[in-house]
Design a protein around this motif. Structure first.
Motif, PDB file in Angstrom:
ATOM      1  N   GLU A  18     -14.433  13.963 -22.229  1.00 21.58           N
ATOM      2  CA  GLU A  18     -13.613  13.934 -21.021  1.00 21.58           C
ATOM      3  C   GLU A  18     -12.395  14.855 -21.114  1.00 21.58           C
ATOM      4  O   GLU A  18     -12.084  15.584 -20.160  1.00 21.58           O
ATOM      5  CB  GLU A  18     -13.169  12.499 -20.705  1.00 21.58           C
ATOM      6  CG  GLU A  18     -14.304  11.599 -20.259  1.00 21.58           C
ATOM      7  CD  GLU A  18     -15.166  11.022 -21.376  1.00 21.58           C
ATOM      8  OE1 GLU A  18     -16.179  10.385 -21.065  1.00 21.58           O
ATOM      9  OE2 GLU A  18     -14.828  11.200 -22.576  1.00 21.58           O
ATOM     10  N   ASN A  39     -27.382  11.837 -27.522  1.00 22.92           N
ATOM     11  CA  ASN A  39     -27.116  10.448 -27.157  1.00 22.92           C
ATOM     12  C   ASN A  39     -27.094  10.301 -25.633  1.00 22.92           C
ATOM     13  O   ASN A  39     -26.291  10.957 -24.961  1.00 22.92           O
ATOM     14  CB  ASN A  39     -25.772  10.045 -27.769  1.00 22.92           C
ATOM     15  CG  ASN A  39     -25.392   8.627 -27.470  1.00 22.92           C
ATOM     16  OD1 ASN A  39     -25.293   8.237 -26.315  1.00 22.92           O
ATOM     17  ND2 ASN A  39     -25.138   7.861 -28.519  1.00 22.92           N
ATOM     18  N   PRO A  40     -27.939   9.437 -25.054  1.00 27.46           N
ATOM     19  CA  PRO A  40     -27.987   9.268 -23.603  1.00 27.46           C
ATOM     20  C   PRO A  40     -26.656   8.833 -22.978  1.00 27.46           C
ATOM     21  O   PRO A  40     -26.335   9.242 -21.868  1.00 27.46           O
ATOM     22  CB  PRO A  40     -29.057   8.199 -23.383  1.00 27.46           C
ATOM     23  CG  PRO A  40     -29.892   8.223 -24.611  1.00 27.46           C
ATOM     24  CD  PRO A  40     -28.968   8.634 -25.724  1.00 27.46           C
ATOM     25  N   VAL A  41     -25.885   8.028 -23.684  1.00 28.05           N
ATOM     26  CA  VAL A  41     -24.578   7.601 -23.166  1.00 28.05           C
ATOM     27  C   VAL A  41     -23.646   8.805 -23.068  1.00 28.05           C
ATOM     28  O   VAL A  41     -22.934   8.986 -22.072  1.00 28.05           O
ATOM     29  CB  VAL A  41     -23.971   6.487 -24.044  1.00 28.05           C
ATOM     30  CG1 VAL A  41     -22.542   6.173 -23.628  1.00 28.05           C
ATOM     31  CG2 VAL A  41     -24.840   5.244 -23.998  1.00 28.05           C
ATOM     32  N   LYS A  42     -23.664   9.649 -24.088  1.00 28.47           N
ATOM     33  CA  LYS A  42     -22.836  10.862 -24.057  1.00 28.47           C
ATOM     34  C   LYS A  42     -23.327  11.835 -22.990  1.00 28.47           C
ATOM     35  O   LYS A  42     -22.527  12.533 -22.369  1.00 28.47           O
ATOM     36  CB  LYS A  42     -22.812  11.524 -25.431  1.00 28.47           C
ATOM     37  CG  LYS A  42     -22.015  10.729 -26.444  1.00 28.47           C
ATOM     38  CD  LYS A  42     -21.941  11.439 -27.780  1.00 28.47           C
ATOM     39  CE  LYS A  42     -21.130  10.637 -28.773  1.00 28.47           C
ATOM     40  NZ  LYS A  42     -21.010  11.329 -30.060  1.00 28.47           N
ATOM     41  N   GLN A  43     -24.630  11.878 -22.753  1.00 28.73           N
ATOM     42  CA  GLN A  43     -25.168  12.714 -21.678  1.00 28.73           C
ATOM     43  C   GLN A  43     -24.573  12.281 -20.344  1.00 28.73           C
ATOM     44  O   GLN A  43     -24.112  13.123 -19.566  1.00 28.73           O
ATOM     45  CB  GLN A  43     -26.690  12.604 -21.612  1.00 28.73           C
ATOM     46  CG  GLN A  43     -27.423  13.239 -22.753  1.00 28.73           C
ATOM     47  CD  GLN A  43     -28.917  12.938 -22.727  1.00 28.73           C
ATOM     48  OE1 GLN A  43     -29.441  12.375 -21.774  1.00 28.73           O
ATOM     49  NE2 GLN A  43     -29.596  13.311 -23.802  1.00 28.73           N
ATOM     50  N   GLU A  44     -24.589  10.980 -20.087  1.00 25.77           N
ATOM     51  CA  GLU A  44     -24.042  10.449 -18.834  1.00 25.77           C
ATOM     52  C   GLU A  44     -22.552  10.722 -18.709  1.00 25.77           C
ATOM     53  O   GLU A  44     -22.069  11.083 -17.629  1.00 25.77           O
ATOM     54  CB  GLU A  44     -24.316   8.951 -18.726  1.00 25.77           C
ATOM     55  CG  GLU A  44     -25.780   8.621 -18.521  1.00 25.77           C
ATOM     56  CD  GLU A  44     -26.037   7.127 -18.416  1.00 25.77           C
ATOM     57  OE1 GLU A  44     -25.113   6.385 -18.024  1.00 25.77           O
ATOM     58  OE2 GLU A  44     -27.161   6.713 -18.738  1.00 25.77           O
ATOM     59  N   ARG A  45     -21.825  10.552 -19.804  1.00 24.19           N
ATOM     60  CA  ARG A  45     -20.380  10.821 -19.785  1.00 24.19           C
ATOM     61  C   ARG A  45     -20.102  12.284 -19.472  1.00 24.19           C
ATOM     62  O   ARG A  45     -19.197  12.603 -18.689  1.00 24.19           O
ATOM     63  CB  ARG A  45     -19.751  10.446 -21.126  1.00 24.19           C
ATOM     64  CG  ARG A  45     -19.610   8.961 -21.349  1.00 24.19           C
ATOM     65  CD  ARG A  45     -19.064   8.621 -22.725  1.00 24.19           C
ATOM     66  NE  ARG A  45     -17.890   9.392 -23.091  1.00 24.19           N
ATOM     67  CZ  ARG A  45     -17.553   9.669 -24.355  1.00 24.19           C
ATOM     68  NH1 ARG A  45     -18.299   9.230 -25.359  1.00 24.19           N
ATOM     69  NH2 ARG A  45     -16.477  10.380 -24.614  1.00 24.19           N
ATOM     70  N   VAL A  47     -22.100  14.528 -17.903  1.00 25.64           N
ATOM     71  CA  VAL A  47     -22.467  14.845 -16.524  1.00 25.64           C
ATOM     72  C   VAL A  47     -21.429  14.297 -15.551  1.00 25.64           C
ATOM     73  O   VAL A  47     -21.015  14.984 -14.613  1.00 25.64           O
ATOM     74  CB  VAL A  47     -23.880  14.315 -16.200  1.00 25.64           C
ATOM     75  CG1 VAL A  47     -24.177  14.428 -14.709  1.00 25.64           C
ATOM     76  CG2 VAL A  47     -24.926  15.091 -16.996  1.00 25.64           C
ATOM     77  N   LYS A  48     -20.985  13.064 -15.770  1.00 21.44           N
ATOM     78  CA  LYS A  48     -19.977  12.467 -14.891  1.00 21.44           C
ATOM     79  C   LYS A  48     -18.665  13.239 -14.943  1.00 21.44           C
ATOM     80  O   LYS A  48     -18.065  13.533 -13.906  1.00 21.44           O
ATOM     81  CB  LYS A  48     -19.736  10.999 -15.259  1.00 21.44           C
ATOM     82  CG  LYS A  48     -18.720  10.323 -14.356  1.00 21.44           C
ATOM     83  CD  LYS A  48     -18.549   8.870 -14.685  1.00 21.44           C
ATOM     84  CE  LYS A  48     -17.565   8.126 -13.807  1.00 21.44           C
ATOM     85  NZ  LYS A  48     -16.633   8.830 -13.000  1.00 21.44           N
ATOM     86  N   ASP A  51     -19.119  16.561 -13.090  1.00 24.07           N
ATOM     87  CA  ASP A  51     -19.175  16.321 -11.646  1.00 24.07           C
ATOM     88  C   ASP A  51     -17.803  15.952 -11.094  1.00 24.07           C
ATOM     89  O   ASP A  51     -17.383  16.482 -10.064  1.00 24.07           O
ATOM     90  CB  ASP A  51     -20.182  15.215 -11.318  1.00 24.07           C
ATOM     91  CG  ASP A  51     -21.628  15.670 -11.407  1.00 24.07           C
ATOM     92  OD1 ASP A  51     -21.882  16.898 -11.480  1.00 24.07           O
ATOM     93  OD2 ASP A  51     -22.509  14.796 -11.424  1.00 24.07           O
TER      94      ASP A  51
END
Length: 66
Positions: A18, A39-45, A47-48, A51
């Motif tokens: 972030e 890591n999928p959680v880091k992927q989401e973080r 991308v968010k 965005d």
């Protein structure tokens, strides 16, 4: 044609996801160039954060830890 400027992740990974994205946005870049976290959680973080900052993203063509 519009010219866009992208900041690479290299050298900024110590900031964390972030803070790194915020730094790129506040520095006036149009986007960021980085790998896709494994890591999928880091992927989401990631991308968010991208965005939310209104940045574009050039993703490297490999998966990496981070």
């Amino acid at each position: 044609m519009a010219l866009e400027f992208f900041c690479p992740w290299w050298g900024l990974n110590h900031l964390g996801i972030e803070a790194m994205v915020q730094f790129v946005a506040e520095s006036g870049f149009d986007g960021i160039e980085t790998f896709v976290p494994a890591n999928p959680v880091k992927q989401e973080r990631l991308v968010k954060a991208i965005d939310d900052a209104g940045l574009s993203w050039v993703a490297h063509c490999y998966e990496a830890e981070g």
